[in-house]
Scaffold this active site. Structure first.
Site, mmCIF file in Angstrom:
data_model
loop_
_atom_site.group_PDB
_atom_site.id
_atom_site.type_symbol
_atom_site.label_atom_id
_atom_site.label_comp_id
_atom_site.label_asym_id
_atom_site.label_seq_id
_atom_site.Cartn_x
_atom_site.Cartn_y
_atom_site.Cartn_z
ATOM 1 N N LYS A 1 30.199 14.867 -11.124
ATOM 2 C CA LYS A 1 31.667 15.318 -11.669
ATOM 3 C C LYS A 1 32.051 14.169 -12.644
ATOM 4 O O LYS A 1 32.633 14.582 -13.669
ATOM 5 C CB LYS A 1 32.444 15.677 -10.269
ATOM 6 C CG LYS A 1 33.912 15.912 -10.660
ATOM 7 C CD LYS A 1 33.799 17.288 -11.387
ATOM 8 C CE LYS A 1 35.207 18.047 -11.918
ATOM 9 N NZ LYS A 1 34.848 18.979 -12.518
ATOM 10 N N TRP B 1 24.374 8.327 -6.055
ATOM 11 C CA TRP B 1 24.004 9.133 -7.157
ATOM 12 C C TRP B 1 23.024 8.202 -7.854
ATOM 13 O O TRP B 1 23.438 7.291 -8.471
ATOM 14 C CB TRP B 1 24.806 9.709 -8.202
ATOM 15 C CG TRP B 1 24.541 10.727 -8.962
ATOM 16 C CD1 TRP B 1 24.537 11.928 -9.020
ATOM 17 C CD2 TRP B 1 24.070 10.510 -10.479
ATOM 18 N NE1 TRP B 1 23.907 12.861 -10.381
ATOM 19 C CE2 TRP B 1 23.778 11.395 -11.280
ATOM 20 C CE3 TRP B 1 23.987 9.291 -11.297
ATOM 21 C CZ2 TRP B 1 23.334 11.662 -12.580
ATOM 22 C CZ3 TRP B 1 23.821 9.142 -12.648
ATOM 23 C CH2 TRP B 1 23.340 10.510 -13.347
ATOM 24 N N HIS C 1 19.005 29.456 -39.619
ATOM 25 C CA HIS C 1 18.201 28.348 -39.816
ATOM 26 C C HIS C 1 17.491 27.806 -38.625
ATOM 27 O O HIS C 1 16.922 26.656 -38.923
ATOM 28 C CB HIS C 1 19.378 27.276 -40.316
ATOM 29 C CG HIS C 1 20.235 27.755 -41.207
ATOM 30 N ND1 HIS C 1 19.575 27.932 -42.565
ATOM 31 C CD2 HIS C 1 21.667 28.174 -41.532
ATOM 32 C CE1 HIS C 1 20.594 28.316 -43.485
ATOM 33 N NE2 HIS C 1 21.877 28.578 -42.670
ATOM 34 N N GLU D 1 24.270 24.825 -16.709
ATOM 35 C CA GLU D 1 24.354 23.686 -15.624
ATOM 36 C C GLU D 1 24.253 24.443 -14.095
ATOM 37 O O GLU D 1 23.853 23.721 -12.945
ATOM 38 C CB GLU D 1 25.350 22.867 -15.840
ATOM 39 C CG GLU D 1 26.941 23.576 -15.635
ATOM 40 C CD GLU D 1 28.042 22.352 -15.977
ATOM 41 O OE1 GLU D 1 27.929 21.423 -15.353
ATOM 42 O OE2 GLU D 1 28.873 22.636 -16.659
#
Ligand code: F6R
Length: 598
Positions: A593, A73, A494, A478
């Site tokens: 993960k 990764w 707001h 996601e």
């Protein structure tokens, strides 16, 4: 995040075991992969999915009797073939795989370059094979070269290396997970147990600073001073079957449907409906705190918000902090503060850093985690397991539900005087059935036909339902890659209201009929006045169902547990939306993960 596998002691199926191990670690998230075999020293690596590596293996088969493998990764350098692991030295004597970040790699690289070493990747990892090779050139044995190299590294790492034609795998752990699997004939190494659970359930969970020397005749574990360490071999309870998809299209869907079981596991043996009492076998004595600080990331942070809200209701000052902020600007605390890390994996670097900061300030820490023997579980003073079982899909589902149950149990354990807990315990015992009812009757999938082409998806709630709104939005974005945001309903006016249009459905989580529910009805009117379709996730106790466009109904339950049921409806919506859009649901782009870097 990166996954490491290793195997030694088999004859002819090592390559299959390594590839199977890498497949089992896919859930960690990755963008390239590779394998090195010994004693041949052959290396093959490819960017992209494991299929690319598998295709390459068909044309360039690797030979050997032991080996190491890796899913990367990217942190240092883009996901290319040259940045994929294993990395080698210039003469291909050493191959190394690594998970984590070597913080002093720039200095090490500069020194190696000054000695004439040429680098062939952008990674921090590549310093390791070059350092080992340099030590070999200086006459050191492979084992000494490995130890001396590891001694030079700063940062977090799990490393595995094969060196020259030695029939050995060398490995080290510092701050990144690494476990050893053991059977009669072979030794396995991996970032996580699913990588070898097909072959053995006997596991050694390594500590930081430990190193492993594995040969065909067994393995030894050494400490950082290179002294042998006695280790316990533990038998993990889950099986290969539990880590498979069991006929579901995706792990995420399987894990959503497992919730009746995982929730039951979370509370069974811990509650006594007759006595109205709660007991934990792991933690009997947690001192009653003056205050509680939760630290967590992502979905676990949403559980932390929920836990803090429950504690405040029970009169205990409590706050939830994003772990990535906590260690950098630690909030004040007294010695009577309990710091609770909520972390499914028990390996999230930000959460570990926050817990370590708290420990350095002398307070009691507790890990609320799913992973037995994870770093958080081992480092904290207490560990409370949520017992949800292995979760493979990158998007957390069943572990979030079990975290909410865990928070309920913990809160009552910490509160000074408890009210009659029997109604809560009875509702807990009904919860698996209630979740099953949601799963059996949910209309979430049909909503995708109606709203699947929207500009954005908004989620609102109040009180503990804020956690559900935030979690619903996180899950949606996601895995579907659609714009999704969650807000406390009162915050709409707001700012977020500017985003609301007829093309932005709003999911309003309204449970019970208290003042918060009544006020949420007002928020529903606000978005309806801007033309937004509203989907109420509701138990029907308030008038929400009468004023909205669509309803995702949940059974009535104890008000503290309604968020668990509401969240299941939102999990299903996100799943079916992502499925309709053809997204890679179990491995969303850019996500991992287990986030083992800060
Ligand atoms: C989202 C998700 C992440 C994790 C976060 C913390 O679906 O899974 O947001 O919740 O990375 O992970 P743990 O709980 O392992 O500390």
């Amino acid at each position: 995040m990166c996954g490491i596998v290793g195997c030694i002691g088999r004859d002819d199926d090592t390559l299959d075991i390594l590839m199977g191990g890498l497949r089992s670690l896919e859930y960690r998230g990755y963008d390239s992969a590779g394998i090195a075999m010994g004693p041949s020293g052959e290396v093959l690596k490819r960017s992209g999915e494991l299929d690319a590596l598998e295709d390459a293996l068909e044309t360039t088969p690797l030979t050997g009797t032991f080996g190491i493998g890796h899913t990367r990764w990217s942190t240092h350098g883009p996901p290319t073939d040259r940045n994929a692991h294993p990395h080698t030295d210039e003469s291909d004597r050493v191959a190394v795989v690594h998970n984590g970040i070597i913080e002093n790699y720039s200095e090490l690289k500069a020194a190696l370059e000054a000695d004439g070493v040429t680098f062939s990747s952008d990674t921090d990892t590549e310093v390791v094979p070059h350092l080992i090779a340099q030590a070999l050139d200086q006459g050191e044995s492979p084992e000494t070269a490995f130890h001396n190299t590891v001694d030079k590294l700063e940062g977090s790492y799990a490393i595995a290396a094969i060196i020259d034609d030695e029939e050995t795998i060398y490995a080290a752990r510092q701050g990144s997970p690494l476990v050893v699997g053991v059977d009669d004939n072979s030794t396995f190494l991996a970032s996580d147990v699913p990588a070898f659970v097909d072959h053995t359930r006997d596991v050694v969970f390594l500590e930081d600073g430990q190193r492993v020397i594995a040969t065909p005749s067994g393995f030894s574990v050494l400490d950082e001073t290179r002294q042998p360490v006695e280790v316990d071999i533990e038998t993990v309870s889950y099986t290969a079957d539990e880590t498979g998809k069991s006929g579901y299209d995706h792990y995420m869907l399987k894990e959503i449907y497992e919730q009746p079981t995982s929730l039951r596991q979370s509370f069974s043996g811990r509650v006594d409906a007759l006595e109205g009492s709660i007991t934990f076998e792991e933690v009997e004595e947690i001192p009653q705190p003056d205050a509680v600080q939760f630290v967590a990331c992502g979905t676990s942070y949403h559980a932390a918000l929920y836990g803090a809200a429950l504690l405040r209701e029970r009169g205990i000052p409590a706050e939830a902090y994003l772990a990535s902020e906590y260690a950098l600007s630690p909030p004040p605390l007294t010695l009577g503060t309990l710091v609770v890390g909520i972390t499914q994996s028990g390996e999230t670097a930000d959460t570990l850093a926050a817990l370590r900061d708290a420990q350095s300030r002398g307070v009691t820490t507790l890990a609320l985690t799913n992973t037995v023997n994870s770093t958080a579980a081992r480092e904290c003073d207490h560990a409370l397991y949520i017992r949800a079982g292995p979760e493979i899909g990158v998007a957390a589902t069943k572990t979030f539900s079990s975290q909410l149950v865990g928070c309920n149990l913990l809160v009552e354990k910490l509160a000074d005087s408890s009210p009659d807990l029997r109604p809560l315990i009875e509702s807990l015992r009904d919860l698996p059935g209630d979740v099953q009812e949601v799963l059996d009757t949910s209309g979430a999938q049909t909503l995708v036909d109606e709203y699947g082409n929207s500009d954005a998806y908004f989620f609102i709630g109040r009180g503990t339902n804020v956690s559900v709104a935030l979690e619903g939005a996180l899950k949606c974005k996601e895995i579907s890659y659609e714009h999704a945001e969650g807000f406390p309903a009162g915050e709409l006016k707001h700012g977020p209201l500017a985003l609301v249009t007829p093309e932005t459905p709003v999911f309003a989580v309204v449970t019970g009929n208290d003042e918060r529910a009544q006020k949420t009805l007002g928020s529903i009117k606000e978005v309806q006045a801007r033309g937004a379709p509203v989907i109420a996730v509701t138990d029907g106790q308030s008038a929400a169902a009468e004023i909205v466009d669509e309803i995702l109904e949940i059974p009535e339950t104890h008000q503290r547990l309604a968020p668990v049921l509401a969240n299941v409806q939102l999990q299903l919506f996100s799943y079916y939306l992502a499925d309709a859009l053809g997204r890679p649901i179990d491995k969303p782009r850019n996500l991992a993960k287990s986030v083992t870097v800060e």
